[in-house]
Scaffold this active site. Structure first.
Site, PDB file in Angstrom:
ATOM      1  N   TYR A 273       0.844  -1.203   0.000  1.00  0.00           N
ATOM      2  CA  TYR A 273       0.000   0.000   0.000  1.00  0.00           C
ATOM      3  C   TYR A 273       0.880   1.255   0.000  1.00  0.00           C
ATOM      4  O   TYR A 273       0.744   2.139  -0.851  1.00  0.00           O
ATOM      5  CB  TYR A 273      -0.936  -0.016   1.219  1.00  0.00           C
ATOM      6  CG  TYR A 273      -1.707   1.269   1.395  1.00  0.00           C
ATOM      7  CD1 TYR A 273      -2.829   1.539   0.616  1.00  0.00           C
ATOM      8  CD2 TYR A 273      -1.302   2.227   2.328  1.00  0.00           C
ATOM      9  CE1 TYR A 273      -3.521   2.731   0.758  1.00  0.00           C
ATOM     10  CE2 TYR A 273      -1.988   3.418   2.472  1.00  0.00           C
ATOM     11  CZ  TYR A 273      -3.104   3.667   1.688  1.00  0.00           C
ATOM     12  OH  TYR A 273      -3.786   4.858   1.828  1.00  0.00           O
TER      13      TYR A 273
ATOM     14  N   ASN B 108      -3.882  10.892   9.460  1.00  0.00           N
ATOM     15  CA  ASN B 108      -5.024  10.066   9.890  1.00  0.00           C
ATOM     16  C   ASN B 108      -6.338  10.842   9.807  1.00  0.00           C
ATOM     17  O   ASN B 108      -6.607  11.690  10.648  1.00  0.00           O
ATOM     18  CB  ASN B 108      -4.790   9.543  11.304  1.00  0.00           C
ATOM     19  CG  ASN B 108      -3.674   8.516  11.352  1.00  0.00           C
ATOM     20  OD1 ASN B 108      -2.519   8.826  11.053  1.00  0.00           O
ATOM     21  ND2 ASN B 108      -3.998   7.291  11.689  1.00  0.00           N
TER      22      ASN B 108
ATOM     23  N   ILE C 279     -10.307   6.036  15.560  1.00  0.00           N
ATOM     24  CA  ILE C 279     -11.366   6.915  16.083  1.00  0.00           C
ATOM     25  C   ILE C 279     -12.741   6.291  15.857  1.00  0.00           C
ATOM     26  O   ILE C 279     -13.573   6.250  16.761  1.00  0.00           O
ATOM     27  CB  ILE C 279     -11.262   8.334  15.468  1.00  0.00           C
ATOM     28  CG1 ILE C 279      -9.991   9.005  16.015  1.00  0.00           C
ATOM     29  CG2 ILE C 279     -12.517   9.157  15.745  1.00  0.00           C
ATOM     30  CD1 ILE C 279      -9.782  10.450  15.603  1.00  0.00           C
TER      31      ILE C 279
HETATM   32  C1  UD2 Z   1      -2.986   4.818   9.027  1.00  0.00           C
HETATM   33  C2  UD2 Z   1      -3.946   4.508   7.903  1.00  0.00           C
HETATM   34  C3  UD2 Z   1      -3.382   3.442   7.021  1.00  0.00           C
HETATM   35  C4  UD2 Z   1      -1.981   3.822   6.557  1.00  0.00           C
HETATM   36  C5  UD2 Z   1      -1.114   4.112   7.777  1.00  0.00           C
HETATM   37  C6  UD2 Z   1       0.264   4.613   7.366  1.00  0.00           C
HETATM   38  C7  UD2 Z   1      -6.188   4.890   8.792  1.00  0.00           C
HETATM   39  C8  UD2 Z   1      -7.442   4.267   9.256  1.00  0.00           C
HETATM   40  N1  UD2 Z   1      -5.199   4.023   8.464  1.00  0.00           N
HETATM   41  O1  UD2 Z   1      -2.855   3.711   9.861  1.00  0.00           O
HETATM   42  O2  UD2 Z   1      -4.227   3.287   5.899  1.00  0.00           O
HETATM   43  O3  UD2 Z   1      -2.056   4.968   5.737  1.00  0.00           O
HETATM   44  O4  UD2 Z   1      -1.707   5.155   8.559  1.00  0.00           O
HETATM   45  O5  UD2 Z   1       1.046   4.909   8.469  1.00  0.00           O
HETATM   46  O6  UD2 Z   1      -6.062   6.094   8.677  1.00  0.00           O
HETATM   47  N2  UD2 Z   1      -5.251   1.518  17.638  1.00  0.00           N
HETATM   48  C9  UD2 Z   1      -5.645   1.126  18.894  1.00  0.00           C
HETATM   49  N3  UD2 Z   1      -6.834   0.468  19.016  1.00  0.00           N
HETATM   50  C10 UD2 Z   1      -7.645   0.187  17.953  1.00  0.00           C
HETATM   51  C11 UD2 Z   1      -7.216   0.576  16.660  1.00  0.00           C
HETATM   52  C12 UD2 Z   1      -6.011   1.247  16.539  1.00  0.00           C
HETATM   53  O7  UD2 Z   1      -4.953   1.354  19.882  1.00  0.00           O
HETATM   54  O8  UD2 Z   1      -8.702  -0.411  18.161  1.00  0.00           O
HETATM   55  C13 UD2 Z   1      -3.991   2.255  17.506  1.00  0.00           C
HETATM   56  C14 UD2 Z   1      -3.044   1.607  16.526  1.00  0.00           C
HETATM   57  O9  UD2 Z   1      -2.262   0.654  17.162  1.00  0.00           O
HETATM   58  C15 UD2 Z   1      -2.246   2.813  16.028  1.00  0.00           C
HETATM   59  C16 UD2 Z   1      -3.227   3.996  16.158  1.00  0.00           C
HETATM   60  O10 UD2 Z   1      -4.277   3.541  16.993  1.00  0.00           O
HETATM   61  O11 UD2 Z   1      -1.150   3.046  16.865  1.00  0.00           O
HETATM   62  C17 UD2 Z   1      -3.807   4.426  14.829  1.00  0.00           C
HETATM   63  O12 UD2 Z   1      -4.303   3.270  14.168  1.00  0.00           O
HETATM   64  P1  UD2 Z   1      -5.157   3.375  12.818  1.00  0.00           P
HETATM   65  O13 UD2 Z   1      -5.397   1.985  12.376  1.00  0.00           O
HETATM   66  O14 UD2 Z   1      -6.321   4.263  13.021  1.00  0.00           O
HETATM   67  O15 UD2 Z   1      -4.209   4.159  11.824  1.00  0.00           O
HETATM   68  P2  UD2 Z   1      -2.674   3.909  11.401  1.00  0.00           P
HETATM   69  O16 UD2 Z   1      -1.970   5.178  11.741  1.00  0.00           O
HETATM   70  O17 UD2 Z   1      -2.130   2.674  11.943  1.00  0.00           O
END
Ligand code: UD2
Length: 326
Positions: A151, A177, A193
């Site tokens: 991706y 995000n 979120i």
């Molecule tokens: C985002 C993008 C992804 C990619 C990535 C690149 C989203 C939804 N995803 O992933 O597509 O571009 O950035 O870096 O925007 N978390 C929790 N509990 C939960 C879910 C998530 O603690 O139930 C944490 C997760 O471990 C992470 C943070 O929240 O540290 C953000 O997670 P995410 O999945 O919303 O987004 P991210 O930054 O991993």
């Protein structure tokens, strides 16, 4: 009347963009294969006489030819359709390459024939891999960057090509995000979120992965839509046009918060007594993420206007009004 194409029009961000363009008086040609996008996301505007929708896959050359032949000339081409799931991209690297890279290049060149002045591509913060220099500047992503998934790699390659195009003027927005109404909370990989809000509204524990001290730069979807419009040279307030400006631009708030703090804010709005469950860290997660948005602010006069708490309140209100999405 201005004619714009929005690929991914049934997606979370694409549907907001299509809706806003219609409000500004554009005719919008929406394209989506409904693989991750949902017809419900278009409910608010599907009957607008200015909206024409095609259920079609951007990889299908014949369909794309036919649609663009029918609706040329096009002024602005907003390209948001993509494989959006990081885990899916790991399992299906070829489909991801065909969709996120090859189809983007084809559409870029096809949009030239359709007369497009601007081609705006949905890039991603994933193009930076696990970048440790914070805040992250656009030039930190390079051919040497170690991307964490197909991706991230395919988005990087597509952004690089788009930003080289001067006809149409190529713009790629690397959004951090994004959150807001219509984000789908139901998958294990949904944005944190949307997941936290769903859990809080159902009264179940908020699932924090790891110690919760990892940080992210969250941006409300309406601010992102304004960035899309401005980067295509469209004034979001009145639709007036100016020349677009080629390049790659970060879109975030340039403010990071920890996942623990995020959980606290959501709890404070919905129910301060809600429990939090700390689970194992998620494999492959980056630790910190923070956008440097100075180039975007300088070039477009864009700046984020929604602070975290207000954006969260608005998002929670939407989920409350649309409980069927949970
Ligand atoms: C985002 C993008 C992804 C990619 C990535 C690149 C989203 C939804 N995803 O992933 O597509 O571009 O950035 O870096 O925007 N978390 C929790 N509990 C939960 C879910 C998530 O603690 O139930 C944490 C997760 O471990 C992470 C943070 O929240 O540290 C953000 O997670 P995410 O999945 O919303 O987004 P991210 O930054 O991993």
């Amino acid at each position: 009347m201005t004619r714009s194409v929005v690929t991914g029009a049934a997606g979370f961000v694409g549907s907001h963009l299509a809706e806003k363009l219609l409000e500004l008086g554009h005719v919008v040609i929406g394209i989506d294969n409904l693989s991750t996008g949902k017809a419900e996301n278009m409910e608010a505007f599907v009957n607008d006489p200015g909206f024409i929708f095609y259920e079609a896959d951007i990889r299908d050359r014949d369909s794309m030819e036919q649609i663009l032949d029918t609706h040329s000339p096009i002024e602005c081409f907003f390209h948001l359709a993509a494989v959006v799931s990081v885990p899916f991209s790991v399992q299906h690297p070829e489909i991801t390459h065909e969709t996120n890279y090859k189809s983007t290049i084809r559409l870029l060149s096809r949009s030239r024939k359709a007369g497009a002045g601007a081609f705006v591509h949905a890039g991603s913060a994933a193009e930076y891999g696990n970048e440790s220099r914070l805040p992250i500047k656009e030039e930190y992503a390079s051919d040497e960057t170690e991307h964490l998934s197909p991706y991230g790699r395919t988005k990087y390659l597509a952004s690089r090509e788009v930003a080289r195009s001067s006809n149409p003027c190529g713009v790629s927005l690397r959004c951090f995000n994004i959150y807001g109404p219509r984000q789908d909370p139901t998958s294990q990989y949904s944005g944190v979120i949307s997941r936290f809000i769903e859990q809080a509204l159902k009264g179940i524990p908020l699932t924090v992965f790891g110690d919760g001290e990892q940080t992210r730069d969250f941006i409300f979807v309406e601010d992102v839509i304004h960035a899309y419009l401005l980067s295509a040279g469209i004034n979001p307030a009145n639709g007036k046009k100016s020349p677009p400006k080629r390049g790659i631009y970060n879109v975030g708030r340039s403010e990071s918060i920890t996942i623990n703090r995020l959980a606290d804010i959501i709890k404070s709005i919905i129910d301060p007594e809600l429990p939090v469950a700390h689970l194992e860290p998620r494999p492959g997660d980056i630790r910190h993420s923070l956008a440097d948005i100075s180039k975007t602010v300088r070039t477009f006069g864009w700046k984020p206007s929604w602070d975290m708490k207000e954006g969260l309140k608005k998002t929670i209100e939407w989920y409350r009004e649309n409980p069927e999405t949970l």
